[in-house]
Scaffold this motif. Sequence first.
Motif, PDB file in Angstrom:
ATOM      1  N   VAL A  41       0.972  -1.076   0.075  1.00 57.14           N
ATOM      2  CA  VAL A  41      -0.034   0.004   0.108  1.00 57.14           C
ATOM      3  C   VAL A  41       0.860   1.311   0.118  1.00 57.14           C
ATOM      4  CG1 VAL A  41      -1.810   1.275   1.288  1.00 57.14           C
ATOM      5  CG2 VAL A  41      -1.916  -1.141   1.269  1.00 57.14           C
ATOM      6  N   VAL A  42       1.727   1.349   0.805  1.00 54.34           N
ATOM      7  CA  VAL A  42       2.994   2.325   0.901  1.00 54.34           C
ATOM      8  C   VAL A  42       3.557   2.354  -0.618  1.00 54.34           C
ATOM      9  CG1 VAL A  42       5.250   2.842   1.839  1.00 54.34           C
ATOM     10  CG2 VAL A  42       3.283   2.242   3.248  1.00 54.34           C
ATOM     11  N   LEU A  43       3.498   1.594  -1.474  1.00 56.33           N
ATOM     12  CA  LEU A  43       4.414   1.484  -2.583  1.00 56.33           C
ATOM     13  C   LEU A  43       3.214   2.152  -3.863  1.00 56.33           C
ATOM     14  CD1 LEU A  43       6.470  -1.669  -2.692  1.00 56.33           C
ATOM     15  CD2 LEU A  43       7.377   0.653  -2.846  1.00 56.33           C
ATOM     16  N   GLY A  44       1.878   2.316  -3.295  1.00 57.04           N
ATOM     17  CA  GLY A  44       0.779   2.648  -4.128  1.00 57.04           C
ATOM     18  C   GLY A  44      -0.222   1.877  -4.560  1.00 57.04           C
ATOM     19  N   LEU A  45      -0.232   0.696  -4.146  1.00 59.80           N
ATOM     20  CA  LEU A  45      -1.171  -0.299  -4.640  1.00 59.80           C
ATOM     21  C   LEU A  45      -2.317  -0.027  -3.807  1.00 59.80           C
ATOM     22  CD1 LEU A  45       1.270  -1.979  -5.760  1.00 59.80           C
ATOM     23  CD2 LEU A  45       0.081  -3.968  -5.454  1.00 59.80           C
ATOM     24  N   PRO A  46      -3.493  -0.017  -4.484  1.00 63.87           N
ATOM     25  CA  PRO A  46      -4.825   0.011  -3.703  1.00 63.87           C
ATOM     26  C   PRO A  46      -4.854  -0.989  -2.864  1.00 63.87           C
ATOM     27  CG  PRO A  46      -5.351   0.239  -6.025  1.00 63.87           C
ATOM     28  CD  PRO A  46      -3.967  -0.162  -5.932  1.00 63.87           C
ATOM     29  N   ARG A  77      10.803   6.028  -3.981  1.00 58.05           N
ATOM     30  CA  ARG A  77      11.314   7.493  -3.595  1.00 58.05           C
ATOM     31  C   ARG A  77       9.796   8.110  -3.580  1.00 58.05           C
ATOM     32  NH1 ARG A  77      16.821   9.222  -6.580  1.00 58.05           N
ATOM     33  NH2 ARG A  77      18.145   8.167  -5.116  1.00 58.05           N
ATOM     34  N   LYS A  78       9.103   7.686  -4.437  1.00 60.50           N
ATOM     35  CA  LYS A  78       7.517   8.593  -4.304  1.00 60.50           C
ATOM     36  C   LYS A  78       6.915   8.109  -2.995  1.00 60.50           C
ATOM     37  CE  LYS A  78       6.001   7.518  -8.528  1.00 60.50           C
ATOM     38  NZ  LYS A  78       5.075   7.053  -9.219  1.00 60.50           N
ATOM     39  N   SER A  79       7.228   6.998  -2.679  1.00 58.30           N
ATOM     40  CA  SER A  79       6.435   6.694  -1.121  1.00 58.30           C
ATOM     41  C   SER A  79       6.886   7.613  -0.030  1.00 58.30           C
ATOM     42  CB  SER A  79       6.869   5.267  -0.722  1.00 58.30           C
ATOM     43  OG  SER A  79       8.358   5.070  -0.249  1.00 58.30           O
ATOM     44  N   GLY A  80       8.202   8.088  -0.228  1.00 61.98           N
ATOM     45  CA  GLY A  80       8.741   8.996   0.967  1.00 61.98           C
ATOM     46  C   GLY A  80       8.976   8.350   2.248  1.00 61.98           C
ATOM     47  N   LYS A  81       8.895   6.935   2.425  1.00 59.89           N
ATOM     48  CA  LYS A  81       9.129   6.193   3.480  1.00 59.89           C
ATOM     49  C   LYS A  81       9.963   5.055   3.538  1.00 59.89           C
ATOM     50  CE  LYS A  81       4.286   7.069   4.843  1.00 59.89           C
ATOM     51  NZ  LYS A  81       2.973   6.562   4.760  1.00 59.89           N
ATOM     52  N   LEU A  82      10.472   4.959   2.228  1.00 57.49           N
ATOM     53  CA  LEU A  82      11.325   3.638   2.015  1.00 57.49           C
ATOM     54  C   LEU A  82      12.706   3.794   1.570  1.00 57.49           C
ATOM     55  CD1 LEU A  82       8.676   1.529   0.038  1.00 57.49           C
ATOM     56  CD2 LEU A  82       9.409   1.154   2.532  1.00 57.49           C
ATOM     57  N   PRO A  83      13.694   3.133   1.914  1.00 58.54           N
ATOM     58  CA  PRO A  83      15.040   3.234   1.289  1.00 58.54           C
ATOM     59  C   PRO A  83      15.215   3.005  -0.286  1.00 58.54           C
ATOM     60  CG  PRO A  83      14.996   1.054   2.235  1.00 58.54           C
ATOM     61  CD  PRO A  83      13.421   1.689   2.610  1.00 58.54           C
ATOM     62  N   ASP A  84      16.020   3.534  -0.895  1.00 61.95           N
ATOM     63  CA  ASP A  84      16.147   2.997  -2.354  1.00 61.95           C
ATOM     64  C   ASP A  84      16.319   1.751  -2.478  1.00 61.95           C
ATOM     65  OD1 ASP A  84      16.256   5.595  -2.950  1.00 61.95           O
ATOM     66  OD2 ASP A  84      18.149   5.897  -3.482  1.00 61.95           O
ATOM     67  N   PRO A  85      15.894   1.087  -3.446  1.00 57.29           N
ATOM     68  CA  PRO A  85      15.817  -0.412  -3.692  1.00 57.29           C
ATOM     69  C   PRO A  85      17.098  -0.571  -4.163  1.00 57.29           C
ATOM     70  CG  PRO A  85      14.531   0.790  -5.390  1.00 57.29           C
ATOM     71  CD  PRO A  85      14.889   1.695  -4.368  1.00 57.29           C
ATOM     72  N   GLY A  86      17.584  -2.107  -3.840  1.00 61.46           N
ATOM     73  CA  GLY A  86      19.066  -2.517  -4.100  1.00 61.46           C
ATOM     74  C   GLY A  86      18.615  -3.379  -5.434  1.00 61.46           C
ATOM     75  N   PHE A  92      25.170  -7.649  -4.737  1.00 60.14           N
ATOM     76  CA  PHE A  92      24.579  -6.425  -4.158  1.00 60.14           C
ATOM     77  C   PHE A  92      23.561  -6.720  -3.249  1.00 60.14           C
ATOM     78  CE2 PHE A  92      26.001  -5.409  -8.332  1.00 60.14           C
ATOM     79  CZ  PHE A  92      26.148  -4.139  -8.244  1.00 60.14           C
ATOM     80  N   GLU A  93      23.391  -5.983  -2.120  1.00 58.31           N
ATOM     81  CA  GLU A  93      22.480  -6.175  -1.178  1.00 58.31           C
ATOM     82  C   GLU A  93      21.082  -5.547  -1.167  1.00 58.31           C
ATOM     83  OE1 GLU A  93      22.624  -5.872   3.799  1.00 58.31           O
ATOM     84  OE2 GLU A  93      24.487  -5.977   2.741  1.00 58.31           O
ATOM     85  N   ILE A  94      19.966  -6.191  -1.088  1.00 57.65           N
ATOM     86  CA  ILE A  94      18.582  -5.620  -1.125  1.00 57.65           C
ATOM     87  C   ILE A  94      18.417  -4.938   0.417  1.00 57.65           C
ATOM     88  CG2 ILE A  94      16.289  -6.054  -1.470  1.00 57.65           C
ATOM     89  CD1 ILE A  94      17.019  -8.195  -3.652  1.00 57.65           C
ATOM     90  N   PRO A  95      17.981  -3.784   0.462  1.00 55.07           N
ATOM     91  CA  PRO A  95      17.640  -3.078   1.754  1.00 55.07           C
ATOM     92  C   PRO A  95      16.327  -3.931   2.453  1.00 55.07           C
ATOM     93  CG  PRO A  95      17.066  -1.643   0.122  1.00 55.07           C
ATOM     94  CD  PRO A  95      17.798  -2.843  -0.677  1.00 55.07           C
ATOM     95  N   CYS A  96      16.268  -4.229   3.834  1.00 54.76           N
ATOM     96  CA  CYS A  96      15.166  -5.012   4.320  1.00 54.76           C
ATOM     97  C   CYS A  96      14.485  -3.976   5.209  1.00 54.76           C
ATOM     98  CB  CYS A  96      15.631  -6.233   4.760  1.00 54.76           C
ATOM     99  SG  CYS A  96      14.209  -7.123   5.847  1.00 54.76           S
ATOM    100  N   VAL A  97      13.355  -3.891   5.197  1.00 50.74           N
ATOM    101  CA  VAL A  97      12.401  -2.990   6.033  1.00 50.74           C
ATOM    102  C   VAL A  97      11.797  -3.823   7.144  1.00 50.74           C
ATOM    103  CG1 VAL A  97      10.696  -1.023   6.240  1.00 50.74           C
ATOM    104  CG2 VAL A  97      12.205  -1.281   4.151  1.00 50.74           C
TER     105      VAL A  97
END
Length: 104
Positions: A41-46, A77-86, A92-97
């Motif tokens: 939802v944070v990423l923009g999905l209904p 970035r649009k979400s304003g709450k998440l790290p940049d994806p990896g 390469f490391e994928i960030p984990c929230v």
Amino acid sequence: MSNPILQAAGSFTGSCIACLGGTDTAIAFRGEPEWCVAALVVLGLPTSEAVATFDLAHPDAPPVLTVTYRVCRDCARKSGKLPDPGLILNGFEIPCVSQPGVVA
Ligand SMILES: [Zn+2]
């Protein structure tokens, strides 16, 4: 499967889960199923699509799990709450929230 969003979530076809544009980046989320749905939802999905997407990919979800969503930098970035994806590449490391309070 006809829904491109569900396809992206379930099979990693190379599309951003939010905008469906091609991307090689992702963010991981660790927590309860509700946390993983909230991330969509944070990423923009209904909300309804977020729930359907999660249920399809994880029909028998454990109490705590880690999911990796393919998402482009713009949507993160649009979400304003998440790290940049990896980058989804070896080395390469994928960030984990993580959900607050959930033990890693
Ligand atoms: Zn995107």
